[in-house]
Design a protein around this motif. Structure first.
Motif, short mmCIF file in Angstrom:
data_model
loop_
_atom_site.label_atom_id
_atom_site.label_comp_id
_atom_site.label_asym_id
_atom_site.label_seq_id
_atom_site.Cartn_x
_atom_site.Cartn_y
_atom_site.Cartn_z
N ALA A 199 0.93 -1.12 0.06
CA ALA A 199 -0.08 0.22 0.06
C ALA A 199 0.79 1.50 -0.15
O ALA A 199 0.62 2.17 -0.69
N ILE A 200 1.82 1.25 0.89
CA ILE A 200 2.77 2.32 0.94
C ILE A 200 3.52 2.44 -0.26
O ILE A 200 3.70 3.52 -0.98
N ARG A 201 3.83 1.50 -1.24
CA ARG A 201 4.43 1.43 -2.40
C ARG A 201 3.66 2.28 -3.51
O ARG A 201 4.08 2.82 -4.32
N LEU A 202 2.31 2.04 -3.08
CA LEU A 202 1.18 2.58 -4.18
C LEU A 202 0.88 3.83 -3.75
O LEU A 202 -0.50 4.39 -4.26
N ASN A 203 1.57 4.48 -2.76
CA ASN A 203 0.90 5.68 -2.30
C ASN A 203 -0.43 5.77 -1.66
O ASN A 203 -0.98 6.82 -1.44
N LYS A 204 -0.77 4.83 -1.12
CA LYS A 204 -1.78 4.34 -0.33
C LYS A 204 -1.80 4.56 1.16
O LYS A 204 -1.72 3.52 1.91
N SER A 205 -1.15 5.87 1.42
CA SER A 205 -0.87 5.94 2.91
C SER A 205 -1.95 5.60 4.02
O SER A 205 -1.40 4.59 4.76
N SER A 206 -3.09 5.95 3.88
CA SER A 206 -4.11 5.64 4.87
C SER A 206 -4.37 3.85 4.90
O SER A 206 -4.48 3.62 6.12
N GLU A 207 -4.28 3.25 3.86
CA GLU A 207 -4.25 1.97 3.88
C GLU A 207 -3.15 1.35 4.67
O GLU A 207 -3.13 0.21 5.61
N ALA A 208 -2.00 1.74 4.40
CA ALA A 208 -0.68 1.20 4.59
C ALA A 208 -0.92 1.22 6.44
O ALA A 208 -0.46 0.26 7.06
N TYR A 209 -1.18 2.45 6.91
CA TYR A 209 -1.00 2.76 8.36
C TYR A 209 -2.37 1.78 9.09
O TYR A 209 -2.04 1.21 10.10
N SER A 210 -3.33 1.67 8.35
CA SER A 210 -4.55 0.84 8.85
C SER A 210 -4.11 -0.57 8.96
O SER A 210 -4.08 -1.20 10.22
N SER A 225 -1.36 -7.22 32.16
CA SER A 225 -1.91 -6.45 33.04
C SER A 225 -3.56 -5.89 32.83
O SER A 225 -4.28 -5.91 33.49
N GLY A 226 -3.63 -6.40 31.44
CA GLY A 226 -5.24 -6.11 30.95
C GLY A 226 -5.40 -4.63 30.72
O GLY A 226 -6.36 -4.33 30.19
N ILE A 227 -4.31 -3.95 30.79
CA ILE A 227 -4.78 -2.44 30.51
C ILE A 227 -3.82 -2.25 29.11
O ILE A 227 -2.77 -2.49 29.02
N GLU A 228 -4.41 -1.72 28.16
CA GLU A 228 -3.86 -1.38 26.97
C GLU A 228 -2.30 -0.57 27.04
O GLU A 228 -2.46 0.24 27.87
N SER A 229 -1.62 -1.07 26.33
CA SER A 229 -0.32 -0.57 26.42
C SER A 229 -0.24 0.84 25.75
O SER A 229 -0.99 0.96 24.74
N SER A 230 0.93 1.78 25.76
CA SER A 230 1.10 2.71 24.88
C SER A 230 1.69 2.60 23.79
O SER A 230 1.64 3.29 22.87
N SER A 231 2.52 1.47 23.37
CA SER A 231 3.31 1.10 22.43
C SER A 231 3.14 -0.50 22.01
O SER A 231 2.91 -1.31 22.77
N PRO A 232 3.09 -0.59 20.72
CA PRO A 232 3.47 0.23 19.58
C PRO A 232 2.27 0.78 18.85
O PRO A 232 1.10 0.14 18.87
N LYS A 233 2.51 1.95 18.44
CA LYS A 233 1.28 2.63 18.04
C LYS A 233 2.05 3.79 16.93
O LYS A 233 2.79 4.63 17.36
N TRP A 234 1.63 3.70 15.73
CA TRP A 234 2.10 4.75 14.60
C TRP A 234 1.00 5.60 14.23
O TRP A 234 -0.05 5.09 13.95
N ALA A 235 1.05 6.87 14.34
CA ALA A 235 0.14 8.02 14.10
C ALA A 235 0.32 7.93 12.37
O ALA A 235 1.55 8.11 12.09
N GLU A 236 -0.77 8.26 11.64
CA GLU A 236 -0.91 8.39 10.37
C GLU A 236 0.42 9.66 10.11
O GLU A 236 0.09 10.61 10.65
N GLY A 237 0.99 9.49 9.18
CA GLY A 237 1.94 10.44 8.58
C GLY A 237 3.11 10.61 9.64
O GLY A 237 4.29 11.62 9.46
N LYS A 238 3.68 9.43 10.34
CA LYS A 238 4.68 9.37 11.33
C LYS A 238 5.97 9.49 10.62
O LYS A 238 6.94 9.95 10.80
#
Length: 345
Positions: A199-210, A225-238
């Motif tokens: 997807a990123i090679r085809l310039n489909k950025s939103s799909e790639a991040y999803s 712990s049952g609590i969602e961790s803070s990482s890993p997480k990539w914001a679109e446009g990172k």
């Protein structure tokens, strides 16, 4: 055209099944018949599995007979009657461990002025499911044993503690015979990574991040712990461009799939120059740090060792050498067809 076909096929597998990601990353490596996931499946029948090397647990020719990936931590008691069998023969190195912590919002060591660039922990839940690190409970007497990064230096008495251990294929019973853990060759998480790169090679950025977020979300929700961790997480446009995205994607794929046989190909498939810039040069800088001195568990950690940065030499090392058996059976091949690995000696 190739990337478009790759994306279409990847999306077809993801959307139309019959596969789905395991609900918890740790579910992939339980290897206990008493365990079932939220869908009622045990580790040998999870919906994420696509292609496996299956272990019967009693076939002496089976890969697991040699424990090539099932590494016992120091002090494990096995039915074979020894505490030293197959301890740490294949282990993740320190550079990989530090890189994982660095790229998943981890913390640096506080070990002195020359070690402030070494990362020693991460909030990424995948690491603790994949590796023994920092400490583990010794099976022989239930005591805590310090290992890397808590135990960093090497000596005749603690050399087995100076690097992490792989954990994914370890039998919970520490059986000293061929065991029942299957070897993953392909699972659905990898298809998400393949689709993301296409997807990123085809310039489909939103799909790639999803696609990446699907894997990352599962990882964050896998915290014990049952609590969602803070990482890993990539914001679109990172990442600034597709090349930076792909480089980060390769690292993240190595974290997700570590010990599953992808390391050699993934670190070399983009060529010698990429390999040099992203693996060799950073590894050399890591080896210069004071924190590495005194460790001789492998030649790479001997004081002063540096990997070559000559692109021509590295390009040759990316090729597989013809085995002696093949040279002896195929008279069209000569010794000149063998790759030169003399720089490694």
């Amino acid at each position: 055209m190739l990337w478009l076909k790759t994306l279409c096929l990847g999306k077809d597998v993801i959307q139309n099944g019959p596969y789905r990601l395991a609900a918890n990353f740790g579910d992939l490596f339980r290897w206990s018949y008493e365990f079932t996931d939220k869908y009622g499946k045990n580790s040998w029948n999870l919906d994420e599995r696509i292609l496996m090397i299956q272990s019967t647990g009693n076939n002496t020719a089976n890969y697991s007979a040699t424990r090539s990936l099932m590494q016992y931590p120091e002090g494990a008691i096995v039915p074979a009657g020894t505490t030293t069998a197959q301890q740490g023969e294949v282990r993740p190195n320190r550079f990989f461990f530090s890189k994982w912590c660095e790229l998943t919002d981890g913390e640096k060591a506080l070990l002195g002025t020359s070690t402030d660039s070494i990362y020693v922990n991460t909030p990424d839940p995948r690491m603790s499911y994949s590796l023994f690190h920092t400490k583990f409970i010794q099976c022989s007497d239930s005591t805590n044993v310090k290992i890397y990064p808590t135990e960093a230096n090497n000596s005749s008495t603690n050399k087995l503690r100076s690097m992490p251990y792989y954990k994914k294929y370890l039998s919970p019973t520490y059986a000293g015979v061929p065991d029942k853990a299957d070897l993953y060759l392909l699972r659905l998480a990898e298809i998400y990574y393949v689709a993301a790169e296409a997807a990123i090679r085809l310039n489909k950025s939103s799909e790639a991040y999803s696609f990446v977020e699907a894997v990352h979300s599962r990882a964050r929700l896998s915290d014990p712990s049952g609590i969602e961790s803070s990482s890993p997480k990539w914001a679109e446009g990172k990442f600034a461009n597709a090349d930076d995205f792909v480089t980060a994607l390769i690292w993240d794929k190595l974290f997700e799939l570590c010990g599953e046989g992808h390391e050699f190909y993934e670190t070399r498939r983009l060529g010698a120059r990429w390999f040099c810039e992203n693996i060799v040069i950073p590894a050399n800088e890591f080896l210069k740090l004071e924190y590495q001195e005194g460790s001789y568990i492998e030649q790479y950690y001997r004081a002063g060792f540096q990997f070559p940065t000559d692109i021509q030499k590295l390009r040759g090392s990316l090729l597989c050498e013809f085995p002696v058996e093949e040279l002896s059976l195929n008279t069209s091949l000569s010794l000149k067809d063998r790759n030169d690995y003399s720089w490694m000696k």
